[in-house]
Design a protein around this motif. Structure first.
Motif, PDB file in Angstrom:
ATOM      1  N   VAL A   1       0.839  -1.202   0.000  1.00 12.94           N
ATOM      2  CA  VAL A   1       0.000   0.000   0.000  1.00 12.94           C
ATOM      3  C   VAL A   1       0.873   1.251   0.000  1.00 12.94           C
ATOM      4  O   VAL A   1       0.640   2.187  -0.782  1.00 12.94           O
ATOM      5  CB  VAL A   1      -0.941   0.000   1.223  1.00 12.94           C
TER       6      VAL A   1
ATOM      7  N   VAL B   1       2.367   1.817  -3.431  1.00 10.68           N
ATOM      8  CA  VAL B   1       1.374   2.334  -4.368  1.00 10.68           C
ATOM      9  C   VAL B   1       1.152   3.828  -4.146  1.00 10.68           C
ATOM     10  O   VAL B   1       1.099   4.620  -5.102  1.00 10.68           O
ATOM     11  CB  VAL B   1       0.048   1.556  -4.211  1.00 10.68           C
ATOM     12  N   LEU B   2       1.047   4.237  -2.888  1.00 13.90           N
ATOM     13  CA  LEU B   2       0.819   5.654  -2.588  1.00 13.90           C
ATOM     14  C   LEU B   2       2.045   6.499  -2.921  1.00 13.90           C
ATOM     15  O   LEU B   2       1.912   7.652  -3.351  1.00 13.90           O
ATOM     16  CB  LEU B   2       0.420   5.811  -1.121  1.00 13.90           C
TER      17      LEU B   2
ATOM     18  N   LEU C   1       1.973   6.913  -6.723  1.00  8.06           N
ATOM     19  CA  LEU C   1       0.944   7.857  -7.127  1.00  8.06           C
ATOM     20  C   LEU C   1       1.357   9.294  -6.810  1.00  8.06           C
ATOM     21  O   LEU C   1       1.140  10.209  -7.617  1.00  8.06           O
ATOM     22  CB  LEU C   1      -0.375   7.517  -6.425  1.00  8.06           C
TER      23      LEU C   1
ATOM     24  N   VAL D   1      -7.344   9.444  -4.424  1.00  5.11           N
ATOM     25  CA  VAL D   1      -7.339   8.413  -3.380  1.00  5.11           C
ATOM     26  C   VAL D   1      -8.607   8.541  -2.545  1.00  5.11           C
ATOM     27  O   VAL D   1      -8.964   9.636  -2.102  1.00  5.11           O
ATOM     28  CB  VAL D   1      -6.108   8.533  -2.460  1.00  5.11           C
TER      29      VAL D   1
ATOM     30  N   SER E   1      -8.076   6.860  -8.535  1.00  3.30           N
ATOM     31  CA  SER E   1      -6.958   6.005  -8.937  1.00  3.30           C
ATOM     32  C   SER E   1      -6.773   4.848  -7.965  1.00  3.30           C
ATOM     33  O   SER E   1      -6.456   3.719  -8.371  1.00  3.30           O
ATOM     34  CB  SER E   1      -5.660   6.823  -8.999  1.00  3.30           C
ATOM     35  N   VAL E   2      -6.957   5.134  -6.671  1.00  2.00           N
ATOM     36  CA  VAL E   2      -6.739   4.135  -5.629  1.00  2.00           C
ATOM     37  C   VAL E   2      -7.877   4.221  -4.615  1.00  2.00           C
ATOM     38  O   VAL E   2      -8.247   5.317  -4.175  1.00  2.00           O
ATOM     39  CB  VAL E   2      -5.391   4.375  -4.914  1.00  2.00           C
TER      40      VAL E   2
ATOM     41  N   TYR F   1     -11.155  -2.248 -11.833  1.00  2.00           N
ATOM     42  CA  TYR F   1     -10.155  -2.137 -10.778  1.00  2.00           C
ATOM     43  C   TYR F   1      -9.438  -3.465 -10.535  1.00  2.00           C
ATOM     44  O   TYR F   1     -10.031  -4.541 -10.642  1.00  2.00           O
ATOM     45  CB  TYR F   1     -10.797  -1.667  -9.471  1.00  2.00           C
TER      46      TYR F   1
ATOM     47  N   LEU G   1      -7.052  -3.076  -1.363  1.00  2.00           N
ATOM     48  CA  LEU G   1      -6.533  -1.986  -2.183  1.00  2.00           C
ATOM     49  C   LEU G   1      -7.060  -2.201  -3.596  1.00  2.00           C
ATOM     50  O   LEU G   1      -6.868  -3.276  -4.177  1.00  2.00           O
ATOM     51  CB  LEU G   1      -5.007  -2.037  -2.166  1.00  2.00           C
TER      52      LEU G   1
ATOM     53  N   ILE H   1      -6.944  -0.687  -7.437  1.00  2.00           N
ATOM     54  CA  ILE H   1      -6.167   0.199  -8.315  1.00  2.00           C
ATOM     55  C   ILE H   1      -6.886   0.321  -9.653  1.00  2.00           C
ATOM     56  O   ILE H   1      -7.172  -0.682 -10.317  1.00  2.00           O
ATOM     57  CB  ILE H   1      -4.742  -0.354  -8.523  1.00  2.00           C
TER      58      ILE H   1
ATOM     59  N   THR I   1      -3.737   3.394 -14.092  1.00  2.00           N
ATOM     60  CA  THR I   1      -3.056   4.199 -13.077  1.00  2.00           C
ATOM     61  C   THR I   1      -1.546   3.982 -13.140  1.00  2.00           C
ATOM     62  O   THR I   1      -0.762   4.932 -13.098  1.00  2.00           O
ATOM     63  CB  THR I   1      -3.577   3.865 -11.665  1.00  2.00           C
TER      64      THR I   1
ATOM     65  N   VAL J   1       1.795  -3.380 -11.465  1.00  2.00           N
ATOM     66  CA  VAL J   1       0.690  -3.837 -10.632  1.00  2.00           C
ATOM     67  C   VAL J   1       0.770  -5.348 -10.441  1.00  2.00           C
ATOM     68  O   VAL J   1       0.537  -5.873  -9.343  1.00  2.00           O
ATOM     69  CB  VAL J   1      -0.665  -3.427 -11.230  1.00  2.00           C
TER      70      VAL J   1
END
Length: 262
Positions: free
Chosen positions: A33, A36-37, A40, A168, A192-193, A218, A228, A230, A234, A240
């Motif tokens: 997580v 991913v953040l 982004l 988000v 996006s998330v 997603y 989560l 995505i 994205t 991914v």
């Protein structure tokens, strides 16, 4: 509770996402997580967001460090007065944040909201969800208090606070995460998330949420507590795939016996 040992909510969760896995998969999922953040944030620079069930902005919070950094702008939603006051204090001086003292539901009005005196993390519209934690407490029911809270849809909050296209969406509402997301036009706003807690959801409700997100394109990565989602496009698909494989490999190492399977 098994043999006098509290094994956690996931030990009896009916969620379709809740699979057997080693305890440390939670830490591995948490790192995925965070990655991913990070990706982004690097991609967008400024990340518009909305967080529902923000609590105090720190406890069990995947997005705290990103919000605290000042690189994100958005709205934090928390209806319980005590954690709401701490939430504002914990983010004092951080630019670009707004705070909404409301609860999210599928309709606008007021509803009874339950909270546990002395444990702000157990606040919910679902009393049953709160009481599922009873084995950890001497008298959990005696600690539960009720207040009437104003309810808004998440679509309405996004519009009112100027976050019409959040990149988000983070949700942690102790058993009503699917209802919160039901009140958001995901297919039109295309975050996006999306982060949410699934372990308190029934098989039917978690499956309905899963199917909605999959139908919207997603990609879902999850541990036994949280998920989560995505959005397509994205990130690079291979990236991914790699992140999903990290969690899948950890889950594949599930020991068939032992108290480390919480």
């Amino acid at each position: 509770m098994v043999d006098g040992v509290w094994r956690g909510i996931a030990s009896f969760s009916e969620s379709v996402f809740c699979l057997e896995e080693p305890y440390n998969t939670k830490a591995i999922f948490g790192r995925v997580v965070q990655r991913v953040l990070e990706l982004l944030t690097n991609q967008l620079g400024t990340v518009p967001f909305v967080q529902v069930g923000a609590n105090d902005g720190i406890s069990a919070d995947h997005i705290h460090s990103f919000v605290k950094s000042g690189a994100w702008t958005g709205v934090l939603v928390e209806p319980a007065p005590v954690p709401f006051a701490r939430l504002r204090e914990n983010y004092r001086g951080v630019e670009g944040l707004q705070f909404a003292p409301v609860a999210i539901s599928t309709s606008e009005g007021t509803l009874p909201f339950y909270f546990v005196e002395g444990d702000d993390g157990l606040s919910s519209f679902s009393l049953d969800t709160i009481l599922s934690h009873a084995p950890k407490y001497e008298d959990l029911r005696g600690m539960v208090r009720t207040l009437e809270v104003k309810t808004r849809t998440l679509d309405a909050v996004c519009e009112e606070y100027g976050v019409s296209s959040p990149a988000v969406v983070a949700v942690d509402t102790e058993g009503t995460d699917d209802i919160v997301l039901e009140s958001l036009s995901i297919e039109e706003r295309k975050p996006s998330v999306i982060l949410f807690e699934h372990c308190h959801l029934s098989a039917e409700r978690s499956a309905r949420l899963r199917d909605r997100l999959v139908d919207a394109g997603y990609r879902l990565i999850h541990d036994r507590h949280d998920a989560l989602a995505i959005a397509p496009g994205t990130f690079d698909e291979a990236q991914v795939d790699f992140l999903a494989d990290v969690v899948a490999v950890a889950r594949a190492n599930f020991p068939k016996a032992g108290l480390d399977t919480l």
